[in-house]
Write a protein that holds these residues in place. Structure first.
Motif, mmCIF file in Angstrom:
data_model
loop_
_atom_site.group_PDB
_atom_site.id
_atom_site.type_symbol
_atom_site.label_atom_id
_atom_site.label_comp_id
_atom_site.label_asym_id
_atom_site.label_seq_id
_atom_site.Cartn_x
_atom_site.Cartn_y
_atom_site.Cartn_z
ATOM 1 N N GLY A 45 -4.414 -1.122 3.082
ATOM 2 C CA GLY A 45 -4.370 0.130 2.349
ATOM 3 C C GLY A 45 -4.590 -0.038 0.867
ATOM 4 N N LEU A 46 -4.279 1.012 0.123
ATOM 5 C CA LEU A 46 -4.467 0.997 -1.328
ATOM 6 C C LEU A 46 -3.333 1.736 -2.006
ATOM 7 C CD1 LEU A 46 -5.504 4.048 -2.323
ATOM 8 C CD2 LEU A 46 -7.578 3.319 -1.172
ATOM 9 N N THR A 47 -3.070 1.356 -3.231
ATOM 10 C CA THR A 47 -2.146 2.105 -4.088
ATOM 11 C C THR A 47 -2.886 2.705 -5.273
ATOM 12 O OG1 THR A 47 -1.572 0.076 -5.272
ATOM 13 C CG2 THR A 47 -0.151 0.725 -3.442
ATOM 14 N N LYS A 48 -4.018 2.096 -5.647
ATOM 15 C CA LYS A 48 -4.873 2.607 -6.712
ATOM 16 C C LYS A 48 -6.312 2.675 -6.213
ATOM 17 C CE LYS A 48 -2.060 0.712 -10.493
ATOM 18 N NZ LYS A 48 -2.056 -0.161 -11.700
ATOM 19 N N TYR A 49 -7.064 3.607 -6.778
ATOM 20 C CA TYR A 49 -8.453 3.788 -6.386
ATOM 21 C C TYR A 49 -9.334 2.993 -7.347
ATOM 22 C CZ TYR A 49 -6.590 7.432 -3.386
ATOM 23 O OH TYR A 49 -5.886 8.103 -2.419
ATOM 24 N N LEU A 50 -9.801 1.844 -6.874
ATOM 25 C CA LEU A 50 -10.463 0.864 -7.736
ATOM 26 C C LEU A 50 -11.857 0.527 -7.225
ATOM 27 C CD1 LEU A 50 -7.381 -1.523 -7.965
ATOM 28 C CD2 LEU A 50 -8.156 0.067 -9.748
ATOM 29 N N PRO A 51 -12.705 -0.053 -8.076
ATOM 30 C CA PRO A 51 -13.997 -0.547 -7.598
ATOM 31 C C PRO A 51 -13.781 -1.570 -6.492
ATOM 32 C CG PRO A 51 -13.909 -0.549 -9.993
ATOM 33 C CD PRO A 51 -12.522 -0.251 -9.527
ATOM 34 N N ILE A 52 -14.672 -1.633 -5.533
ATOM 35 C CA ILE A 52 -14.494 -2.520 -4.395
ATOM 36 C C ILE A 52 -14.567 -3.984 -4.805
ATOM 37 C CG2 ILE A 52 -16.907 -2.686 -3.682
ATOM 38 C CD1 ILE A 52 -13.722 -2.207 -1.483
ATOM 39 N N THR A 53 -15.080 -4.277 -5.975
ATOM 40 C CA THR A 53 -15.101 -5.651 -6.470
ATOM 41 C C THR A 53 -13.723 -6.137 -6.899
ATOM 42 O OG1 THR A 53 -15.740 -4.745 -8.633
ATOM 43 C CG2 THR A 53 -17.509 -5.586 -7.217
ATOM 44 N N ASP A 54 -12.770 -5.217 -7.041
ATOM 45 C CA ASP A 54 -11.403 -5.563 -7.413
ATOM 46 C C ASP A 54 -10.616 -5.898 -6.146
ATOM 47 O OD1 ASP A 54 -8.635 -5.455 -8.185
ATOM 48 O OD2 ASP A 54 -9.199 -4.257 -9.929
ATOM 49 N N ASP A 55 -9.980 -7.072 -6.109
ATOM 50 C CA ASP A 55 -9.233 -7.492 -4.922
ATOM 51 C C ASP A 55 -8.098 -6.536 -4.579
ATOM 52 O OD1 ASP A 55 -10.876 -9.646 -4.649
ATOM 53 O OD2 ASP A 55 -9.434 -11.140 -5.363
ATOM 54 N N ALA A 56 -7.643 -5.759 -5.540
ATOM 55 C CA ALA A 56 -6.557 -4.809 -5.295
ATOM 56 C C ALA A 56 -7.058 -3.475 -4.746
ATOM 57 C CB ALA A 56 -5.765 -4.581 -6.577
ATOM 58 N N SER A 57 -8.370 -3.332 -4.541
ATOM 59 C CA SER A 57 -8.906 -2.065 -4.039
ATOM 60 C C SER A 57 -8.491 -1.811 -2.595
ATOM 61 C CB SER A 57 -10.435 -2.044 -4.161
ATOM 62 O OG SER A 57 -11.007 -3.115 -3.435
ATOM 63 N N LEU A 58 -8.371 -2.873 -1.808
ATOM 64 C CA LEU A 58 -7.842 -2.799 -0.447
ATOM 65 C C LEU A 58 -6.995 -4.041 -0.237
ATOM 66 C CD1 LEU A 58 -11.034 -1.658 1.517
ATOM 67 C CD2 LEU A 58 -8.968 -0.293 1.174
ATOM 68 N N VAL A 59 -5.757 -3.872 0.186
ATOM 69 C CA VAL A 59 -4.847 -5.015 0.284
ATOM 70 C C VAL A 59 -4.166 -5.049 1.648
ATOM 71 C CG1 VAL A 59 -4.409 -5.095 -2.200
ATOM 72 C CG2 VAL A 59 -2.947 -3.683 -0.743
ATOM 73 N N ASP A 60 -3.790 -6.249 2.075
ATOM 74 C CA ASP A 60 -3.054 -6.430 3.321
ATOM 75 C C ASP A 60 -1.607 -5.973 3.141
ATOM 76 O OD1 ASP A 60 -5.082 -7.743 5.035
ATOM 77 O OD2 ASP A 60 -4.997 -9.316 3.516
ATOM 78 N N LEU A 61 -1.092 -5.268 4.145
ATOM 79 C CA LEU A 61 0.255 -4.712 4.076
ATOM 80 C C LEU A 61 0.992 -4.959 5.388
ATOM 81 C CD1 LEU A 61 -0.784 -1.200 2.737
ATOM 82 C CD2 LEU A 61 0.271 -2.989 1.343
ATOM 83 N N GLU A 62 2.306 -4.809 5.343
ATOM 84 C CA GLU A 62 3.116 -4.732 6.548
ATOM 85 C C GLU A 62 3.946 -3.461 6.448
ATOM 86 O OE1 GLU A 62 6.686 -7.308 8.282
ATOM 87 O OE2 GLU A 62 4.726 -8.292 8.501
#
Length: 372
Positions: free
Chosen positions: A38-55
């Motif tokens: 998922g995501l918490t911020k809407y970022l460029p896809i080049t940013d590793d935080a744009s989509l992150v692994d969650l539990e």
């Protein structure tokens, strides 16, 4: 350890209790939580935080819900549009994804169409958490039985694009499904993408139309022809002139799957009197519908989430059409449009898939399967 010492338990029994406790904790984790992306911020896809692994907590069913054990997902342009950079912040994280194939794990009290263990495919609702998760809730009325002849990965490529293509042709433009419009023609702008790949097949195989697709590269042109297009023209060149060269002064139907603003003048010009235009792509500014007036031509939008978003009385039509598509696939009439399968399902691979979709050069569908 304190209580073990006080009771003077044998060492092997202590070890057994520790192992049992550890196994029980792992069981509880498996039962109560799930992997997700998922995501918490809407970022460029080049940013590793744009989509992150969650539990996250495993969801619970109610009403018409199916709890799906997700085996495969596919990525659509809508995924990238929703994820596109903006200032919003999500807490809790937002889960995207609107295509999945998997197995029914549990059912809500109102469910009548499916049972645990059934294999299904579907596109979900944009108003609920998405399919980038090990387990996912979806209303049974927008779910179809997975084609028996396809793997989960092959099936996951189909739902959103099949619903969009089917509704565009048969619900919005009201093209007859019995072949009685076989003398008519359809122009598909953006034929090699996910929706175009399905639209070409069902327009040709079910409606029996003459299908003209657009593509700008040799590989995308060949893909359209393989799927059944009668002709392919280049959307980067003058479409009306290319149609005239093929013997089409006008076409009866136009399905726009790319850049409505940029193609509006062309579509208005080539659509036949009493013809129909349907688009799935939003406009950036108002367009002039004046040229359609003298032709009594119509224009309609297709948004496949409409039924689930508004809870329309005919929501179950998406269940019905997905089952119809599954039957066509199992009969060999329609083929999966899965072009690339990536393993496993994780944030890093999803970021790569989003980046690929954002190039605008994807042929068919990108699918991910197997959770890491």
């Amino acid at each position: 350890m304190f209580w073990d010492r006080q009771l003077k338990l044998p060492a092997d029994l202590v070890e057994q209790r520790v192992r049992s406790s550890s196994l029980n904790l792992r069981y509880q984790r498996t039962k109560l939580t799930m992997k997700a992306i998922g995501l918490t911020k809407y970022l460029p896809i080049t940013d590793d935080a744009s989509l992150v692994d969650l539990e996250l907590p495993k969801p619970e069913v109610e009403g018409h819900d199916l709890l799906i054990s997700v085996q495969a997902i596919s990525v659509n342009p809508v995924d990238t549009k929703v994820r596109a950079p903006k200032a919003d912040v999500e807490d809790p994280p937002r889960i995207l994804g609107w295509d999945a194939a998997g197995t029914v794990e549990a059912i809500g009290p109102g469910v009548t169409l499916f049972a645990p263990g059934d294999e299904v495919f579907y596109a979900g609702s944009i108003t609920r958490p998405g399919t980038y998760s090990e387990f996912h809730l979806v209303d049974e009325r927008i779910v179809g039985s997975k084609p028996e002849s396809l793997s989960f990965a092959e099936a996951a490529a189909l739902p959103l694009t099949s619903i969009t293509a089917w509704e565009s042709l048969f619900d919005r433009m009201r093209i007859p499904r019995d072949g009685s419009a076989a003398s008519r023609s359809l122009l598909v702008i953006g034929g090699a993408g996910g929706v175009g790949s399905i639209a070409i097949q069902i327009a040709k195989q079910i409606a029996k139309l003459t299908v003209i697709a657009t593509a700008s590269r040799e590989e995308s042109r060949n893909w359209c022809l393989e799927l059944g297009a009668d002709h392919v023209v280049n959307h980067r060149e003058n479409i009306p002139k290319q149609l005239e060269a093929l013997g089409f002064a006008q076409v009866d139907y136009v399905l726009c799957l790319n850049h409505t603003d940029g193609h509006w003048e062309t579509m208005s010009k080539v659509v036949a009197p009493q013809g129909h235009i349907c688009s799935i792509v939003e406009t950036s500014a108002p367009v002039d519908i004046g040229p359609l007036q003298a032709k009594s031509a119509s224009f309609s939008w297709e948004f496949m989430f409409t039924r689930s978003m508004f809870g329309t009385s005919d929501m179950i039509e998406q269940h019905n059409l997905l089952n119809a598509v599954a039957a066509l696939v199992d009969a060999g009439t329609v083929r999966t449009t899965s072009a690339e399968v990536v393993r496993p399902i994780n944030a890093a691979n999803l970021r790569k898939a989003h980046a690929q979709i954002e190039t605008g050069r994807t042929i068919g569908k990108v699918v991910l399967e197997n959770w890491s």
